[in-house]
Motif scaffolding. Sequence first.
Motif: not given
Length: 571
Positions: A281-305
Amino acid sequence: MRIPSSYLVQFHEPEGYLDFARFGPPSHAVVVESTRLLETSAAAGPATVDDLMRQELRARAAVARLCRGDTDHVALLPNTSTGLFQVALGVTGEVLVSAGEFPANTYPWARSPRVDVSWLPPGPVTADAVRAALTPATKAVAVSAVDFRTGHRADLAALREVVGDRLLVVDGIQGFGVVDEPWEAADVLVVGGQKWLRAGWSTGFMALSDRALDRLDPVLSGWTGAEDAGLFDNAIHPVGEGAAGWSITNLSPVAAGALAAALELVELAGVAALDDAVRDRSDELAEAVRAAGGEVVSAVDRRAGILAFTLPDHPPSVVGAALVDAGVTATVRPEHVRLSPHASTTPDTIARFAAALKEIRAPKAVPGAATPAPAVTSDVLTALIPTVNSLAEAVGPGTEVVLHDLGALPNSIIAIAGDLTGRKVGGPMTDLLLGLVRRGTTQDLAGYETYAPDGRVIRSSTVFLRDDRGVAVGCLCVNSDPGPDRRPDHAVSAVEAFPGDVDTLQRLLVERAVAAVGVPVELMKKSHKSQVVRVLDEAGLFLIRDSVDYLAGVLGVTRYTIYNYLNEVRA
Protein backbone atom coordinates in the motif's frame (compact mmCIF):
# COMPACT_ATOMS: atom_id res chain seq x y z
CA MET A 1 1.44 -13.59 1.12
CA ARG A 2 -2.31 -13.14 1.00
CA ILE A 3 -4.28 -11.59 3.87
CA PRO A 4 -7.20 -13.85 4.90
CA SER A 5 -10.64 -12.41 4.22
CA SER A 6 -11.59 -13.35 7.77
CA TYR A 7 -9.10 -10.70 8.89
CA LEU A 8 -10.08 -7.98 6.41
CA VAL A 9 -13.82 -8.18 7.18
CA GLN A 10 -13.04 -7.09 10.73
CA PHE A 11 -12.30 -3.49 9.66
CA HIS A 12 -14.43 -0.68 8.31
CA GLU A 13 -12.45 2.56 8.60
CA PRO A 14 -13.77 5.27 6.25
CA GLU A 15 -12.43 5.56 2.73
CA GLY A 16 -9.51 7.97 2.69
CA TYR A 17 -8.14 7.07 6.13
CA LEU A 18 -4.31 7.05 5.95
CA ASP A 19 -3.25 7.87 9.50
CA PHE A 20 -2.56 4.58 11.29
CA ALA A 21 0.75 5.90 12.64
CA ARG A 22 -1.38 8.25 14.73
CA PHE A 23 -4.36 6.03 15.55
CA GLY A 24 -5.65 2.70 14.25
CA PRO A 25 -9.46 2.39 14.30
CA PRO A 26 -10.24 -0.82 16.25
CA SER A 27 -11.66 -3.92 14.60
CA HIS A 28 -15.18 -5.30 14.95
CA ALA A 29 -13.70 -8.04 17.15
CA VAL A 30 -12.18 -5.50 19.55
CA VAL A 31 -15.42 -3.51 19.75
CA VAL A 32 -17.51 -6.66 20.29
CA GLU A 33 -15.14 -8.04 22.94
CA SER A 34 -14.97 -4.72 24.79
CA THR A 35 -18.75 -4.46 24.76
CA ARG A 36 -19.14 -8.05 25.96
CA LEU A 37 -16.76 -7.51 28.87
CA LEU A 38 -18.45 -4.25 29.87
CA GLU A 39 -21.83 -5.98 29.81
CA THR A 40 -20.38 -8.78 31.91
CA SER A 41 -19.13 -6.28 34.45
CA ALA A 42 -22.57 -4.64 34.56
CA ALA A 43 -24.10 -7.95 35.67
CA ALA A 44 -21.80 -8.16 38.68
CA GLY A 45 -21.80 -11.31 40.75
CA PRO A 46 -19.54 -13.31 43.09
CA ALA A 47 -17.23 -14.47 40.26
CA THR A 48 -17.39 -11.41 37.99
CA VAL A 49 -14.07 -9.80 38.93
CA ASP A 50 -12.11 -13.06 38.94
CA ASP A 51 -13.56 -14.05 35.55
CA LEU A 52 -12.74 -10.66 34.02
CA MET A 53 -9.18 -10.69 35.36
CA ARG A 54 -8.46 -13.80 33.30
CA GLN A 55 -8.33 -11.51 30.26
CA GLU A 56 -4.87 -10.40 31.40
CA LEU A 57 -3.45 -13.91 31.06
CA ARG A 58 -5.11 -14.24 27.64
CA ALA A 59 -3.49 -11.01 26.44
CA ARG A 60 -0.08 -11.87 27.89
CA ALA A 61 -0.22 -15.27 26.19
CA ALA A 62 -0.89 -13.63 22.82
CA VAL A 63 1.99 -11.20 23.35
CA ALA A 64 4.32 -14.07 24.27
CA ARG A 65 3.43 -15.99 21.11
CA LEU A 66 4.08 -12.99 18.86
CA CYS A 67 7.34 -12.18 20.68
CA ARG A 68 8.42 -15.82 20.60
CA GLY A 69 8.72 -15.83 24.40
CA ASP A 70 6.65 -16.80 27.43
CA THR A 71 4.16 -15.12 29.74
CA ASP A 72 6.63 -14.88 32.65
CA HIS A 73 8.45 -12.18 30.66
CA VAL A 74 5.35 -10.10 29.74
CA ALA A 75 3.54 -7.38 31.68
CA LEU A 76 0.56 -5.38 30.47
CA LEU A 77 0.62 -1.58 30.34
CA PRO A 78 -1.89 1.21 29.69
CA ASN A 79 0.47 2.93 27.22
CA THR A 80 4.03 3.13 25.93
CA SER A 81 5.10 6.05 28.12
CA THR A 82 4.34 4.20 31.34
CA GLY A 83 6.64 1.34 30.39
CA LEU A 84 9.46 3.60 29.27
CA PHE A 85 9.25 5.61 32.49
CA GLN A 86 9.40 2.40 34.51
CA VAL A 87 12.55 1.34 32.65
CA ALA A 88 14.14 4.80 32.91
CA LEU A 89 13.65 4.75 36.67
CA GLY A 90 15.00 1.21 36.83
CA VAL A 91 18.37 1.75 35.17
CA THR A 92 21.36 3.61 36.58
CA GLY A 93 24.08 5.15 34.40
CA GLU A 94 24.54 6.34 30.84
CA VAL A 95 21.79 5.71 28.28
CA LEU A 96 22.10 6.49 24.55
CA VAL A 97 18.98 8.06 23.03
CA SER A 98 18.45 9.92 19.76
CA ALA A 99 17.33 13.53 20.15
CA GLY A 100 15.00 12.90 17.20
CA GLU A 101 12.95 10.22 18.95
CA PHE A 102 9.24 10.71 19.60
CA PRO A 103 8.96 12.50 22.98
CA ALA A 104 7.58 9.36 24.65
CA ASN A 105 11.10 7.96 24.25
CA THR A 106 13.01 11.06 25.34
CA TYR A 107 11.18 12.47 28.36
CA PRO A 108 11.53 9.35 30.57
CA TRP A 109 15.31 9.33 30.19
CA ALA A 110 15.64 13.09 30.63
CA ARG A 111 13.39 13.08 33.70
CA SER A 112 14.97 10.09 35.46
CA PRO A 113 17.32 11.15 38.29
CA ARG A 114 19.25 7.89 37.82
CA VAL A 115 20.08 8.29 34.13
CA ASP A 116 22.88 10.19 32.46
CA VAL A 117 21.55 10.81 28.96
CA SER A 118 23.97 10.77 26.03
CA TRP A 119 22.11 12.18 23.04
CA LEU A 120 22.61 10.65 19.64
CA PRO A 121 22.19 13.13 16.77
CA PRO A 122 18.72 13.30 15.17
CA GLY A 123 18.34 10.92 12.27
CA PRO A 124 18.17 7.16 11.74
CA VAL A 125 19.56 5.20 14.68
CA THR A 126 21.93 2.82 12.93
CA ALA A 127 24.41 0.29 14.22
CA ASP A 128 27.28 2.52 13.07
CA ALA A 129 25.89 5.58 14.86
CA VAL A 130 25.46 3.62 18.09
CA ARG A 131 28.91 2.01 17.79
CA ALA A 132 30.51 5.45 17.48
CA ALA A 133 28.70 6.76 20.56
CA LEU A 134 29.15 3.81 22.94
CA THR A 135 31.41 4.32 25.95
CA PRO A 136 32.47 2.00 28.77
CA ALA A 137 29.86 3.78 30.91
CA THR A 138 26.94 3.03 28.57
CA LYS A 139 24.38 0.85 30.29
CA ALA A 140 21.57 0.90 27.74
CA VAL A 141 20.54 2.08 24.27
CA ALA A 142 16.95 3.21 23.63
CA VAL A 143 15.54 3.25 20.10
CA SER A 144 12.24 3.24 18.21
CA ALA A 145 11.73 0.21 16.02
CA VAL A 146 10.26 2.58 13.41
CA ASP A 147 10.97 6.31 13.27
CA PHE A 148 7.71 8.27 13.61
CA ARG A 149 8.75 10.93 11.09
CA THR A 150 10.52 9.01 8.34
CA GLY A 151 9.37 5.42 8.73
CA HIS A 152 13.01 4.28 9.01
CA ARG A 153 13.06 0.72 10.29
CA ALA A 154 15.79 0.09 12.84
CA ASP A 155 17.94 -3.00 12.28
CA LEU A 156 17.33 -4.63 15.64
CA ALA A 157 19.59 -7.59 14.90
CA ALA A 158 22.52 -5.31 14.01
CA LEU A 159 21.87 -3.08 17.02
CA ARG A 160 21.80 -6.15 19.27
CA GLU A 161 25.21 -7.18 18.00
CA VAL A 162 26.71 -3.71 18.49
CA VAL A 163 25.16 -3.14 21.92
CA GLY A 164 26.55 -6.47 23.14
CA ASP A 165 25.87 -7.16 26.79
CA ARG A 166 24.27 -3.75 27.37
CA LEU A 167 20.50 -3.34 27.50
CA LEU A 168 18.62 -2.67 24.26
CA VAL A 169 15.33 -0.86 24.95
CA VAL A 170 12.91 -0.73 22.01
CA ASP A 171 9.79 1.41 21.59
CA GLY A 172 7.81 -0.80 19.23
CA ILE A 173 4.57 1.17 18.92
CA GLN A 174 5.11 2.13 15.24
CA GLY A 175 5.89 -1.38 14.07
CA PHE A 176 4.80 -4.25 16.28
CA GLY A 177 2.18 -6.36 14.55
CA VAL A 178 2.91 -5.11 11.03
CA VAL A 179 6.70 -5.26 10.92
CA ASP A 180 8.40 -8.64 10.83
CA GLU A 181 11.38 -8.02 13.13
CA PRO A 182 13.35 -10.19 15.60
CA TRP A 183 11.63 -8.66 18.63
CA GLU A 184 13.44 -11.09 20.91
CA ALA A 185 16.61 -9.06 20.20
CA ALA A 186 15.27 -6.39 22.55
CA ASP A 187 15.91 -6.61 26.27
CA VAL A 188 12.87 -4.41 26.80
CA LEU A 189 10.11 -4.09 24.21
CA VAL A 190 7.39 -1.56 25.02
CA VAL A 191 4.32 -1.29 22.79
CA GLY A 192 1.09 0.72 22.92
CA GLY A 193 -1.89 -0.92 21.22
CA GLN A 194 -3.79 2.10 19.90
CA LYS A 195 -1.97 2.43 16.57
CA TRP A 196 -0.99 -0.45 14.28
CA LEU A 197 -2.37 -3.14 16.62
CA ARG A 198 -5.77 -1.41 16.49
CA ALA A 199 -6.66 -2.39 20.03
CA GLY A 200 -7.86 1.04 21.18
CA TRP A 201 -6.48 3.36 23.83
CA SER A 202 -5.25 2.23 27.28
CA THR A 203 -3.81 -0.99 25.87
CA GLY A 204 -0.20 -2.11 25.66
CA PHE A 205 2.51 -4.35 27.03
CA MET A 206 6.15 -4.68 28.01
CA ALA A 207 8.30 -7.74 27.31
CA LEU A 208 11.52 -8.11 29.32
CA SER A 209 14.49 -10.40 28.76
CA ASP A 210 16.25 -12.31 31.54
CA ARG A 211 19.07 -9.75 31.31
CA ALA A 212 16.61 -6.89 31.84
CA LEU A 213 14.91 -8.63 34.75
CA ASP A 214 18.28 -9.25 36.35
CA ARG A 215 19.66 -5.70 35.94
CA LEU A 216 16.70 -3.36 36.11
CA ASP A 217 15.31 -2.20 39.43
CA PRO A 218 11.48 -2.29 39.40
CA VAL A 219 11.18 0.97 41.34
CA LEU A 220 7.50 1.36 40.45
CA SER A 221 6.49 -2.17 41.38
CA GLY A 222 3.13 -1.89 43.16
CA TRP A 223 1.09 -4.14 45.36
CA THR A 224 0.04 -6.29 42.40
CA GLY A 225 3.74 -6.78 41.55
CA ALA A 226 4.60 -8.21 44.96
CA GLU A 227 4.88 -11.81 46.06
CA ASP A 228 1.62 -13.00 47.59
CA ALA A 229 -0.23 -10.00 46.18
CA GLY A 230 -3.49 -11.28 47.63
CA LEU A 231 -2.12 -11.55 51.16
CA PHE A 232 -3.05 -8.46 53.20
CA ASP A 233 -1.06 -8.87 56.41
CA ASN A 234 0.09 -5.29 57.03
CA ALA A 235 3.52 -6.07 55.54
CA ILE A 236 5.41 -4.90 52.46
CA HIS A 237 6.19 -8.01 50.44
CA PRO A 238 9.20 -8.56 48.17
CA VAL A 239 8.91 -7.92 44.44
CA GLY A 240 7.43 -10.85 42.56
CA GLU A 241 9.36 -13.02 40.13
CA GLY A 242 9.66 -12.19 36.42
CA ALA A 243 7.77 -9.49 34.61
CA ALA A 244 4.89 -9.84 37.06
CA GLY A 245 7.03 -7.86 39.50
CA TRP A 246 6.69 -4.80 37.26
CA SER A 247 2.95 -4.55 37.79
CA ILE A 248 1.84 -1.35 39.53
CA THR A 249 -1.84 -2.11 39.98
CA ASN A 250 -4.67 -3.99 38.32
CA LEU A 251 -5.36 -2.76 34.80
CA SER A 252 -8.72 -2.68 33.08
CA PRO A 253 -9.80 -6.21 32.15
CA VAL A 254 -11.82 -4.64 29.35
CA ALA A 255 -8.62 -3.15 27.92
CA ALA A 256 -6.84 -6.48 28.40
CA GLY A 257 -9.59 -8.26 26.48
CA ALA A 258 -9.44 -5.67 23.71
CA LEU A 259 -5.67 -6.12 23.42
CA ALA A 260 -6.05 -9.91 23.35
CA ALA A 261 -8.66 -9.72 20.56
CA ALA A 262 -6.43 -7.40 18.52
CA LEU A 263 -3.35 -9.60 18.94
CA GLU A 264 -5.27 -12.72 18.00
CA LEU A 265 -6.30 -11.02 14.75
CA VAL A 266 -2.64 -10.28 14.03
CA GLU A 267 -1.91 -13.98 14.55
CA LEU A 268 -4.77 -14.88 12.21
CA ALA A 269 -3.37 -12.78 9.37
CA GLY A 270 0.31 -13.44 10.09
CA VAL A 271 2.83 -10.66 10.72
CA ALA A 272 4.79 -11.40 7.52
CA ALA A 273 1.62 -11.09 5.42
CA LEU A 274 0.63 -7.84 7.15
CA ASP A 275 4.16 -6.51 6.62
CA ASP A 276 3.96 -7.24 2.88
CA ALA A 277 0.48 -5.71 2.55
CA VAL A 278 1.40 -2.49 4.36
CA ARG A 279 4.49 -2.01 2.22
CA ASP A 280 2.50 -2.71 -0.96
CA ARG A 281 0.00 0.00 0.00
CA SER A 282 2.89 2.35 0.77
CA ASP A 283 4.39 1.67 -2.66
CA GLU A 284 1.07 2.52 -4.31
CA LEU A 285 0.87 5.79 -2.39
CA ALA A 286 4.47 6.62 -3.31
CA GLU A 287 3.63 6.04 -6.96
CA ALA A 288 0.70 8.46 -6.68
CA VAL A 289 2.97 11.06 -5.07
CA ARG A 290 5.57 10.80 -7.84
CA ALA A 291 2.91 10.85 -10.55
CA ALA A 292 1.76 14.21 -9.17
CA GLY A 293 5.29 15.59 -9.27
CA GLY A 294 5.86 15.17 -5.53
CA GLU A 295 8.86 13.84 -3.67
CA VAL A 296 8.93 11.00 -1.16
CA VAL A 297 11.15 12.20 1.69
CA SER A 298 10.79 9.22 4.03
CA ALA A 299 12.97 6.11 4.25
CA VAL A 300 13.38 4.11 1.06
CA ASP A 301 15.63 1.19 1.99
CA ARG A 302 14.81 0.11 5.53
CA ARG A 303 11.20 1.26 5.65
CA ALA A 304 7.96 0.37 7.35
CA GLY A 305 4.44 1.72 6.81
CA ILE A 306 5.14 5.45 7.16
CA LEU A 307 5.47 7.51 3.98
CA ALA A 308 6.28 11.24 4.10
CA PHE A 309 6.15 13.48 1.04
CA THR A 310 6.24 17.06 -0.20
CA LEU A 311 4.79 18.80 -3.26
CA PRO A 312 6.78 21.55 -5.00
CA ASP A 313 5.35 25.06 -4.59
CA HIS A 314 2.81 23.79 -2.05
CA PRO A 315 3.52 24.12 1.70
CA PRO A 316 2.59 20.96 3.67
CA SER A 317 -0.12 22.89 5.48
CA VAL A 318 -1.79 23.75 2.17
CA VAL A 319 -1.52 20.15 0.94
CA GLY A 320 -2.97 18.88 4.22
CA ALA A 321 -5.94 21.23 4.04
CA ALA A 322 -6.66 20.12 0.46
CA LEU A 323 -6.49 16.46 1.50
CA VAL A 324 -8.98 17.09 4.29
CA ASP A 325 -11.32 18.73 1.77
CA ALA A 326 -10.99 15.60 -0.38
CA GLY A 327 -11.81 13.29 2.53
CA VAL A 328 -8.25 12.04 3.08
CA THR A 329 -6.95 11.75 6.65
CA ALA A 330 -3.19 12.21 7.10
CA THR A 331 -0.77 13.83 9.55
CA VAL A 332 0.58 17.25 8.54
CA ARG A 333 3.91 18.40 9.92
CA PRO A 334 5.74 21.67 9.17
CA GLU A 335 8.24 19.86 6.95
CA HIS A 336 6.05 17.27 5.18
CA VAL A 337 2.78 15.36 5.00
CA ARG A 338 2.83 11.88 6.56
CA LEU A 339 0.76 8.95 5.27
CA SER A 340 0.43 5.57 7.00
CA PRO A 341 -1.74 2.87 5.37
CA HIS A 342 -2.67 -0.50 6.84
CA ALA A 343 -3.39 -3.88 5.29
CA SER A 344 -7.08 -2.94 5.20
CA THR A 345 -6.46 0.20 3.14
CA THR A 346 -8.53 -0.22 -0.01
CA PRO A 347 -7.80 0.60 -3.67
CA ASP A 348 -10.55 3.23 -3.43
CA THR A 349 -8.59 5.01 -0.70
CA ILE A 350 -5.44 5.01 -2.82
CA ALA A 351 -7.46 6.34 -5.77
CA ARG A 352 -9.04 9.07 -3.63
CA PHE A 353 -5.59 10.20 -2.47
CA ALA A 354 -4.20 10.18 -6.03
CA ALA A 355 -7.17 12.23 -7.28
CA ALA A 356 -6.71 14.73 -4.46
CA LEU A 357 -3.06 15.26 -5.42
CA LYS A 358 -3.99 15.77 -9.08
CA GLU A 359 -6.56 18.34 -8.03
CA ILE A 360 -3.99 20.20 -5.92
CA ARG A 361 -1.60 20.32 -8.85
CA ALA A 362 -4.24 21.21 -11.48
CA PRO A 363 -4.26 24.75 -12.96
CA LYS A 364 -6.58 27.09 -11.08
CA ALA A 365 -8.60 29.91 -12.56
CA VAL A 366 -7.60 33.38 -11.36
CA PRO A 367 -10.58 34.82 -9.42
CA GLY A 368 -11.91 38.07 -10.83
CA ALA A 369 -9.87 37.93 -14.02
CA ALA A 370 -11.78 38.74 -17.19
CA THR A 371 -9.39 36.65 -19.24
CA PRO A 372 -7.01 33.86 -18.26
CA ALA A 373 -3.82 35.16 -16.65
CA PRO A 374 -0.74 34.80 -18.85
CA ALA A 375 1.44 31.85 -17.97
CA VAL A 376 4.50 32.83 -15.97
CA THR A 377 7.39 30.57 -14.98
CA SER A 378 10.20 30.95 -12.47
CA ASP A 379 12.44 31.63 -15.46
CA VAL A 380 10.31 34.68 -16.16
CA LEU A 381 10.96 35.89 -12.62
CA THR A 382 14.64 35.93 -13.49
CA ALA A 383 13.84 37.78 -16.71
CA LEU A 384 11.78 40.37 -14.80
CA ILE A 385 14.60 41.33 -12.45
CA PRO A 386 16.18 43.88 -14.88
CA THR A 387 12.80 45.54 -15.47
CA VAL A 388 12.20 46.44 -11.82
CA ASN A 389 14.37 49.58 -11.90
CA SER A 390 12.84 50.70 -15.21
CA LEU A 391 9.33 50.21 -13.86
CA ALA A 392 10.10 52.27 -10.76
CA GLU A 393 11.47 55.09 -12.90
CA ALA A 394 8.41 54.96 -15.16
CA VAL A 395 5.99 55.18 -12.25
CA GLY A 396 7.87 58.15 -10.83
CA PRO A 397 9.42 59.48 -7.61
CA GLY A 398 8.26 58.19 -4.23
CA THR A 399 7.68 54.71 -5.62
CA GLU A 400 9.06 51.33 -4.63
CA VAL A 401 8.81 48.24 -6.86
CA VAL A 402 9.50 44.82 -5.32
CA LEU A 403 9.75 41.40 -6.98
CA HIS A 404 9.26 38.33 -4.74
CA ASP A 405 10.12 34.69 -5.50
CA LEU A 406 7.71 32.47 -3.54
CA GLY A 407 10.09 29.57 -3.98
CA ALA A 408 12.71 31.42 -1.92
CA LEU A 409 10.64 31.95 1.23
CA PRO A 410 11.19 33.57 3.59
CA ASN A 411 14.03 35.58 1.93
CA SER A 412 11.83 36.21 -1.07
CA ILE A 413 12.94 39.65 -2.37
CA ILE A 414 14.94 39.04 -5.54
CA ALA A 415 14.78 42.62 -6.89
CA ILE A 416 13.79 45.98 -5.42
CA ALA A 417 13.93 49.58 -6.65
CA GLY A 418 13.27 52.52 -4.32
CA ASP A 419 13.78 52.94 -0.59
CA LEU A 420 10.26 53.68 0.61
CA THR A 421 10.41 50.84 3.16
CA GLY A 422 14.18 50.50 3.51
CA ARG A 423 14.30 46.86 2.41
CA LYS A 424 17.00 45.17 0.36
CA VAL A 425 17.43 42.15 -1.93
CA GLY A 426 17.35 38.99 0.18
CA GLY A 427 14.87 40.50 2.62
CA PRO A 428 11.54 38.87 3.53
CA MET A 429 8.05 39.58 2.32
CA THR A 430 5.63 41.43 4.53
CA ASP A 431 3.60 39.74 7.23
CA LEU A 432 0.45 40.35 5.18
CA LEU A 433 1.80 38.54 2.11
CA LEU A 434 3.25 35.70 4.20
CA GLY A 435 -0.14 35.04 5.76
CA LEU A 436 -1.83 35.06 2.36
CA VAL A 437 0.68 32.58 0.95
CA ARG A 438 0.27 30.32 4.01
CA ARG A 439 -3.50 30.24 3.51
CA GLY A 440 -3.19 29.77 -0.25
CA THR A 441 -5.03 33.06 -0.87
CA THR A 442 -2.97 34.29 -3.79
CA GLN A 443 -5.42 36.82 -5.21
CA ASP A 444 -4.25 40.13 -6.60
CA LEU A 445 -4.57 43.11 -4.25
CA ALA A 446 -5.10 46.53 -5.79
CA GLY A 447 -4.86 50.01 -4.27
CA TYR A 448 -4.97 49.27 -0.55
CA GLU A 449 -3.52 51.60 2.07
CA THR A 450 -0.90 50.68 4.63
CA TYR A 451 1.83 52.49 6.54
CA ALA A 452 5.60 52.72 6.14
CA PRO A 453 7.88 52.07 9.14
CA ASP A 454 8.05 55.84 9.78
CA GLY A 455 4.26 56.21 9.78
CA ARG A 456 3.77 57.55 6.26
CA VAL A 457 0.70 56.38 4.37
CA ILE A 458 1.57 54.01 1.53
CA ARG A 459 -0.67 53.02 -1.31
CA SER A 460 0.10 49.44 -2.41
CA SER A 461 -0.82 46.98 -5.13
CA THR A 462 0.31 43.36 -5.51
CA VAL A 463 0.02 41.12 -8.56
CA PHE A 464 0.72 37.38 -8.23
CA LEU A 465 2.69 35.79 -11.07
CA ARG A 466 1.71 32.25 -12.03
CA ASP A 467 3.18 29.37 -14.00
CA ASP A 468 1.39 27.48 -16.76
CA ARG A 469 -0.44 25.37 -14.17
CA GLY A 470 -1.86 28.42 -12.42
CA VAL A 471 0.42 28.04 -9.39
CA ALA A 472 1.69 31.32 -7.93
CA VAL A 473 5.49 31.43 -8.22
CA GLY A 474 6.10 35.09 -7.42
CA CYS A 475 4.53 38.48 -6.95
CA LEU A 476 5.23 42.04 -8.08
CA CYS A 477 4.46 44.76 -5.56
CA VAL A 478 4.25 48.50 -6.23
CA ASN A 479 4.28 50.83 -3.21
CA SER A 480 3.88 54.59 -3.57
CA ASP A 481 3.90 57.63 -1.29
CA PRO A 482 0.81 59.79 -1.95
CA GLY A 483 2.59 62.80 -0.45
CA PRO A 484 2.84 64.73 2.85
CA ASP A 485 -0.88 65.49 2.96
CA ARG A 486 -1.64 61.80 3.43
CA ARG A 487 0.08 61.39 6.82
CA PRO A 488 -2.48 60.15 9.40
CA ASP A 489 -3.46 62.57 12.17
CA HIS A 490 -4.13 59.82 14.74
CA ALA A 491 -2.63 56.55 15.94
CA VAL A 492 -3.19 53.72 13.49
CA SER A 493 -2.81 49.95 13.49
CA ALA A 494 -0.55 48.97 10.63
CA VAL A 495 -2.12 46.85 7.93
CA GLU A 496 1.23 45.21 7.27
CA ALA A 497 4.83 45.43 8.40
CA PHE A 498 7.92 45.80 6.22
CA PRO A 499 10.71 44.05 8.16
CA GLY A 500 14.22 44.37 6.84
CA ASP A 501 15.26 40.82 7.74
CA VAL A 502 13.81 37.44 8.65
CA ASP A 503 14.69 37.71 12.33
CA THR A 504 12.70 40.92 12.61
CA LEU A 505 9.73 39.36 10.79
CA GLN A 506 9.86 36.33 13.07
CA ARG A 507 10.03 38.45 16.22
CA LEU A 508 7.20 40.70 15.01
CA LEU A 509 4.87 37.77 14.30
CA VAL A 510 5.52 36.11 17.65
CA GLU A 511 5.14 39.33 19.64
CA ARG A 512 1.87 40.06 17.85
CA ALA A 513 0.52 36.54 18.52
CA VAL A 514 1.42 36.70 22.21
CA ALA A 515 -0.26 40.10 22.48
CA ALA A 516 -3.37 38.73 20.75
CA VAL A 517 -3.72 35.98 23.36
CA GLY A 518 -3.48 38.63 26.06
CA VAL A 519 -1.60 36.59 28.69
CA PRO A 520 2.07 37.15 29.61
CA VAL A 521 4.23 34.21 28.55
CA GLU A 522 5.29 33.47 32.12
CA LEU A 523 1.61 33.04 33.11
CA MET A 524 0.51 31.06 30.05
CA LYS A 525 -1.04 27.63 30.41
CA LYS A 526 -1.06 24.97 27.70
CA SER A 527 -4.29 26.34 26.18
CA HIS A 528 -2.76 29.81 25.82
CA LYS A 529 0.42 28.50 24.20
CA SER A 530 -1.61 26.34 21.84
CA GLN A 531 -3.60 29.46 20.87
CA VAL A 532 -0.35 31.30 20.12
CA VAL A 533 0.69 28.44 17.84
CA ARG A 534 -2.69 28.57 16.08
CA VAL A 535 -2.36 32.30 15.40
CA LEU A 536 1.20 31.90 14.14
CA ASP A 537 0.32 28.94 11.93
CA GLU A 538 -2.31 31.05 10.18
CA ALA A 539 0.18 33.91 9.93
CA GLY A 540 2.71 31.71 8.14
CA LEU A 541 5.45 31.73 10.80
CA PHE A 542 6.24 28.06 10.23
CA LEU A 543 7.16 28.75 6.61
CA ILE A 544 10.30 30.29 8.13
CA ARG A 545 13.17 27.90 8.75
CA ASP A 546 14.03 27.32 12.42
CA SER A 547 10.92 29.19 13.52
CA VAL A 548 9.85 26.23 15.67
CA ASP A 549 13.05 26.47 17.69
CA TYR A 550 12.66 30.25 18.04
CA LEU A 551 9.06 29.97 19.25
CA ALA A 552 9.97 27.14 21.62
CA GLY A 553 12.54 29.45 23.24
CA VAL A 554 10.03 32.28 23.61
CA LEU A 555 7.33 30.04 25.13
CA GLY A 556 9.75 28.09 27.30
CA VAL A 557 8.89 24.67 25.87
CA THR A 558 10.65 22.14 23.68
CA ARG A 559 10.45 22.04 19.89
CA TYR A 560 8.58 18.74 20.22
CA THR A 561 5.90 20.51 22.25
CA ILE A 562 5.46 23.05 19.45
CA TYR A 563 5.06 20.19 16.96
CA ASN A 564 2.45 18.62 19.24
CA TYR A 565 0.54 21.91 19.43
CA LEU A 566 0.71 22.17 15.62
CA ASN A 567 -0.73 18.69 15.22
CA GLU A 568 -3.55 19.55 17.61
CA VAL A 569 -4.51 22.85 15.97
CA ARG A 570 -4.37 21.33 12.48
CA ALA A 571 -6.33 18.20 13.39
